[in-house]
Motif scaffolding. Structure first.
Motif, PDB file in Angstrom:
ATOM      1  N   TYR A   1      36.629   8.929  67.522  1.00 33.17           N
ATOM      2  CA  TYR A   1      37.639   7.965  67.074  1.00 33.17           C
ATOM      3  C   TYR A   1      37.036   6.566  66.941  1.00 33.17           C
ATOM      4  O   TYR A   1      37.337   5.838  65.985  1.00 33.17           O
ATOM      5  N   GLN A   2      36.216   6.187  67.893  1.00 27.93           N
ATOM      6  CA  GLN A   2      35.605   4.861  67.831  1.00 27.93           C
ATOM      7  C   GLN A   2      34.754   4.701  66.571  1.00 27.93           C
ATOM      8  O   GLN A   2      34.816   3.668  65.892  1.00 27.93           O
ATOM      9  N   GLU A   3      33.982   5.735  66.252  1.00 25.11           N
ATOM     10  CA  GLU A   3      33.143   5.671  65.062  1.00 25.11           C
ATOM     11  C   GLU A   3      33.992   5.564  63.797  1.00 25.11           C
ATOM     12  O   GLU A   3      33.688   4.749  62.900  1.00 25.11           O
ATOM     13  N   GLU A   4      35.041   6.370  63.706  1.00 25.71           N
ATOM     14  CA  GLU A   4      35.875   6.350  62.509  1.00 25.71           C
ATOM     15  C   GLU A   4      36.647   5.038  62.392  1.00 25.71           C
ATOM     16  O   GLU A   4      36.790   4.477  61.301  1.00 25.71           O
ATOM     17  N   ILE A   5      37.158   4.544  63.517  1.00 28.66           N
ATOM     18  CA  ILE A   5      37.904   3.283  63.484  1.00 28.66           C
ATOM     19  C   ILE A   5      36.996   2.141  63.065  1.00 28.66           C
ATOM     20  O   ILE A   5      37.367   1.301  62.230  1.00 28.66           O
ATOM     21  N   ASN A   6      35.796   2.089  63.638  1.00 30.41           N
ATOM     22  CA  ASN A   6      34.863   1.023  63.261  1.00 30.41           C
ATOM     23  C   ASN A   6      34.470   1.119  61.799  1.00 30.41           C
ATOM     24  O   ASN A   6      34.378   0.107  61.084  1.00 30.41           O
ATOM     25  N   SER A   7      34.243   2.355  61.344  1.00 33.77           N
ATOM     26  CA  SER A   7      33.858   2.548  59.937  1.00 33.77           C
ATOM     27  C   SER A   7      34.984   2.154  59.000  1.00 33.77           C
ATOM     28  O   SER A   7      34.764   1.449  58.006  1.00 33.77           O
TER      29      SER A   7
ATOM     30  N   LEU B   1      26.177  13.781  56.789  1.00 36.62           N
ATOM     31  CA  LEU B   1      26.942  13.978  55.565  1.00 36.62           C
ATOM     32  C   LEU B   1      28.022  12.923  55.392  1.00 36.62           C
ATOM     33  O   LEU B   1      28.269  12.442  54.286  1.00 36.62           O
ATOM     34  N   ILE B   2      28.657  12.523  56.491  1.00 37.07           N
ATOM     35  CA  ILE B   2      29.747  11.559  56.376  1.00 37.07           C
ATOM     36  C   ILE B   2      29.233  10.191  55.941  1.00 37.07           C
ATOM     37  O   ILE B   2      29.920   9.433  55.269  1.00 37.07           O
ATOM     38  N   LYS B   3      28.019   9.878  56.315  1.00 37.83           N
ATOM     39  CA  LYS B   3      27.427   8.623  55.846  1.00 37.83           C
ATOM     40  C   LYS B   3      27.214   8.662  54.336  1.00 37.83           C
ATOM     41  O   LYS B   3      27.436   7.676  53.632  1.00 37.83           O
ATOM     42  N   GLY B   4      26.800   9.819  53.833  1.00 33.03           N
ATOM     43  CA  GLY B   4      26.637   9.968  52.388  1.00 33.03           C
ATOM     44  C   GLY B   4      27.960   9.882  51.659  1.00 33.03           C
ATOM     45  O   GLY B   4      28.042   9.313  50.556  1.00 33.03           O
ATOM     46  N   VAL B   5      29.010  10.441  52.253  1.00 31.44           N
ATOM     47  CA  VAL B   5      30.343  10.363  51.643  1.00 31.44           C
ATOM     48  C   VAL B   5      30.801   8.919  51.553  1.00 31.44           C
ATOM     49  O   VAL B   5      31.382   8.480  50.548  1.00 31.44           O
ATOM     50  N   PHE B   6      30.557   8.158  52.617  1.00 31.32           N
ATOM     51  CA  PHE B   6      30.953   6.745  52.611  1.00 31.32           C
ATOM     52  C   PHE B   6      30.221   5.981  51.503  1.00 31.32           C
ATOM     53  O   PHE B   6      30.826   5.179  50.772  1.00 31.32           O
TER      54      PHE B   6
ATOM     55  N   ILE C   1      33.439   9.412  44.387  1.00 30.93           N
ATOM     56  CA  ILE C   1      34.543  10.260  44.827  1.00 30.93           C
ATOM     57  C   ILE C   1      35.786   9.407  44.958  1.00 30.93           C
ATOM     58  O   ILE C   1      35.719   8.183  45.086  1.00 30.93           O
ATOM     59  N   SER C   2      36.946  10.064  44.941  1.00 28.56           N
ATOM     60  CA  SER C   2      38.214   9.341  45.004  1.00 28.56           C
ATOM     61  C   SER C   2      38.547   8.941  46.434  1.00 28.56           C
ATOM     62  O   SER C   2      37.937   9.426  47.403  1.00 28.56           O
ATOM     63  N   LEU C   3      39.542   8.056  46.560  1.00 28.61           N
ATOM     64  CA  LEU C   3      39.999   7.623  47.884  1.00 28.61           C
ATOM     65  C   LEU C   3      40.559   8.797  48.674  1.00 28.61           C
ATOM     66  O   LEU C   3      40.326   8.926  49.875  1.00 28.61           O
ATOM     67  N   LEU C   4      41.306   9.689  47.999  1.00 29.54           N
ATOM     68  CA  LEU C   4      41.890  10.840  48.680  1.00 29.54           C
ATOM     69  C   LEU C   4      40.802  11.757  49.223  1.00 29.54           C
ATOM     70  O   LEU C   4      40.894  12.232  50.368  1.00 29.54           O
ATOM     71  N   GLU C   5      39.748  12.008  48.445  1.00 29.11           N
ATOM     72  CA  GLU C   5      38.644  12.833  48.918  1.00 29.11           C
ATOM     73  C   GLU C   5      37.934  12.178  50.108  1.00 29.11           C
ATOM     74  O   GLU C   5      37.537  12.848  51.061  1.00 29.11           O
ATOM     75  N   PHE C   6      37.785  10.864  50.023  1.00 28.69           N
ATOM     76  CA  PHE C   6      37.131  10.120  51.105  1.00 28.69           C
ATOM     77  C   PHE C   6      37.907  10.253  52.417  1.00 28.69           C
ATOM     78  O   PHE C   6      37.344  10.563  53.474  1.00 28.69           O
ATOM     79  N   LEU C   7      39.219  10.048  52.358  1.00 32.27           N
ATOM     80  CA  LEU C   7      40.042  10.113  53.563  1.00 32.27           C
ATOM     81  C   LEU C   7      40.177  11.544  54.072  1.00 32.27           C
ATOM     82  O   LEU C   7      40.221  11.780  55.281  1.00 32.27           O
TER      83      LEU C   7
END
Length: 431
Positions: free
Chosen positions: A159-165, A373-378, A386-392
Motif C-alpha cells: 500500500y505504501q508503494e502504491e500510495i506514494n506512486s 513490470l509495474i514500473k514499466g506500466v507506469f 496505455i489508457s488510464l483504465l488499464e493503468f489503474l
C-alpha cells in the motif's frame, strides 16, 4: 448512484481536498509519546513470554499452593489437652486444691492419611499440567500474532508503494491539467483511486495495531513501541508438512497434550478419592491419659482411655457413592477429550495440507517480476501507450495479487502453528 460516481462528485465540489501530506500527518499519533521500534525474533518473543507474562507467572503460584497442601496432608493431628481446676464445692473448704488434666491423641485408621497425601500429590501434578497447558495456549497465541503482524506489515508496504506512486502521479496530472493537457476526469479518477487505497491502508494499520496490542500484552512490551517481527524466510520455506508422519503427531498428542494428561490424572484422583471415602467409613479412635488429683476413687488417680464412634448408621455411604460416580464421569470426560484431540488433529492436518499445496503453487520469482513490470506500466502510461483504465486496473491487480500471496503465506504458518498447538509439540518451530 455507485460509489465511484459519488466520490467524483465530492471531489469536484471540493469536499475531498485531502492531500498526501495531510494524510501522513493524520496517520501519526498526535498525543501518544513516540517510542522506539521493537525488533525481535520468534525465539526472543517466547523468552519474553516466559519471563514477563503475568497470567503465566500467576499460574505458577497455583503449583506452589498445591505443594503447600501436600505439606498439610503429611502433618499428624495435634494432641488435645484439657485442664480443670476447682473453684467451689459445698462440702469442701478448699475446692481450689482439686485439679485434673487429660491428654489425648487422635489416631487415623484405614490409610486415611496416606490417601490424603496421594490426593495432594496428584493435585500438584494437576496444577503443573494446568500451567503447561496455559503455556501451550499462550505460545500459540503469541506465535500466530507474530506471523500475522509480519505478513500484514508486508502487505502494508504494498500500500505504501502504491500510495506514494499514485501521489506522485497525481501531482504530475494536476500540473498537466493546469496546463490544459489532460481532462479533469483523469485527475479525479487518480484522486479517487488514491483515497480508496488510503482508506484500505488505514484499515490494515488498524488490524496491525490490534494484533500488535495483544502481542505486546503477552510479552509486556512498551505499548507505544512499534513491533517489527524478524523472520528467516528460508527457515519457513524449509518447514514441510511431510517431514512429520501423521502417526507421530497422534502419538505426540497423546503424550504432550497436558489438558489430556490432566483428564487422565482426574481419573487417578477419583480412584484415590474412592479409597479415601471407603476409609472414612472406618472410625478413627483417640487414646487418652488423664490425671485426677482428688478423684472419687483415690488421690492422684492416673487413668488411660480410648474413644471411638460406633458406625451403626453413618458409614459414609453417600461419599462412597459420589466417588464411584465421579470415576465413571471422569472416564467419560477422558474419552471425550481423547476423541476431541484426534478430531482436531485430523481437521488441522487436512487444512495444513491444503495451505501447503496453495503455498507451493506460488512462483518464487513472481514478486520481483511483477515489481519490475509495474514500473514499466507506469512509464508506458506516462507516455500514453496505455489508457488510464488499464493503468489503474494493473495497479489493482498488483495490489490484490500481492495481498493474496501474503495471506496465503500467513495462512500456511497459521495452519502449522495449529498442528503445533493440537499436538502439544513444536514440530514446526521456525526460529
Amino acid at each position: 448512484m455507485n460509489r465511484s460516481v459519488i466520490k467524483i462528485i465530492l471531489l469536484s465540489t471540493g469536499l475531498f481536498s485531502l492531500s498526501i501530506k495531510t494524510y501522513a500527518l493524520a496517520a501519526l499519533p498526535q498525543t501518544e509519546p513516540v517510542a522506539d521500534t521493537l525488533k525481535l525474533t520468534i525465539k526472543d518473543a517466547e523468552n519474553r513470554l516466559l519471563q514477563n507474562n503475568l497470567q503465566f507467572l500467576a499460574q505458577k503460584y497455583n503449583v506452589n499452593i498445591a505443594e503447600a497442601q501436600v505439606i498439610t496432608a503429611k502433618l499428624f493431628p495435634n494432641p488435645d489437652f484439657s485442664f480443670t481446676n476447682g473453684i467451689h464445692a459445698t462440702q469442701v473448704a478448699n475446692a481450689a486444691s482439686q485439679q485434673s488434666a487429660t491428654l489425648s491423641q487422635l489416631i487415623q485408621t484405614a490409610g486415611k492419611r496416606n490417601n490424603s497425601i496421594q490426593l495432594a500429590k496428584i493435585g500438584v501434578t494437576q496444577s503443573k499440567y494446568q500451567l503447561f497447558d496455559l503455556l501451550r495456549t499462550l505460545r500459540y497465541t503469541l506465535r500466530t500474532d507474530f506471523y500475522s503482524i509480519y505478513y500484514q506489515q508486508q502487505s502494508a508496504r504494498v500500500y505504501q508503494e502504491e500510495i506514494n506512486s499514485l501521489a506522485k502521479t497525481l501531482e504530475v496530472f494536476k500540473q498537466q491539467y493546469a496546463a490544459g493537457n489532460i481532462a479533469q476526469k483523469e485527475v479525479l479518477r487518480i484522486q479517487s483511486q488514491l483515497y480508496s487505497l488510503q482508506g484500505e491502508y488505514s484499515n490494515l494499520l488498524t488490524n496491525i495495531d490490534t494484533t500488535a496490542s495483544e502481542f505486546k500484552l503477552l510479552i509486556r512490551a512498551n505499548p507505544y513501541q512499534s513491533v517489527v517481527p524478524v523472520i528467516d524466510d528460508m527457515g519457513i520455506d524449509q518447514q514441510k508438512l511431510a517431514s512429520v508422519p501423521y502417526q507421530q503427531m497422534i502419538d505426540s498428542a497423546n503424550v504432550n497434550r497436558y489438558d489430556l494428561r490432566l483428564a487422565k490424572s482426574q481419573v487417578d484422583y477419583n480412584n484415590i478419592n474412592l479409597k479415601l471415602q471407603k476409609s472414612m467409613a472406618v472410625p478413627d479412635f483417640s487414646l487418652s491419659v488423664n490425671y485426677d488429683k482428688l478423684g472419687s476413687y483415690g488421690n492422684n488417680f492416673i487413668g488411660a482411655g480410648i474413644e471411638f464412634n460406633l458406625p451403626f448408621f453413618n458409614r459414609n455411604q453417600g461419599g462412597i457413592k459420589q466417588a464411584r460416580l465421579a470415576i465413571s464421569q471422569s472416564q467419560l470426560q477422558l474419552q471425550s477429550q481423547t476423541d476431541a484431540v484426534q478430531s482436531q488433529l485430523s481437521t488441522y492436518y487436512r487444512l495444513a495440507q491444503r495451505q501447503e499445496q496453495l503455498s507451493n503453487s506460488i512462483d518464487p520469482s513472481f514478486d520481483k517480476n511483477f515489481t519490475r513490470l509495474i514500473k514499466g506500466v507506469f512509464d508506458n502510461y506516462q507516455k500514453r501507450n496505455i489508457s488510464l483504465l488499464e493503468f489503474l486496473d494493473f495497479y489493482d491487480s498488483y495490489k490484490n495479487t500481492t495481498l493474496q500471496i501474503n495471506n496465503l503465506k500467513q495462512a500456511r504458518m497459521a495452519s502449522l502453528e495449529q498442528l503445533n498447538y493440537v499436538t502439544g509439540t513444536p514440530f514446526f518451530n521456525n526460529k
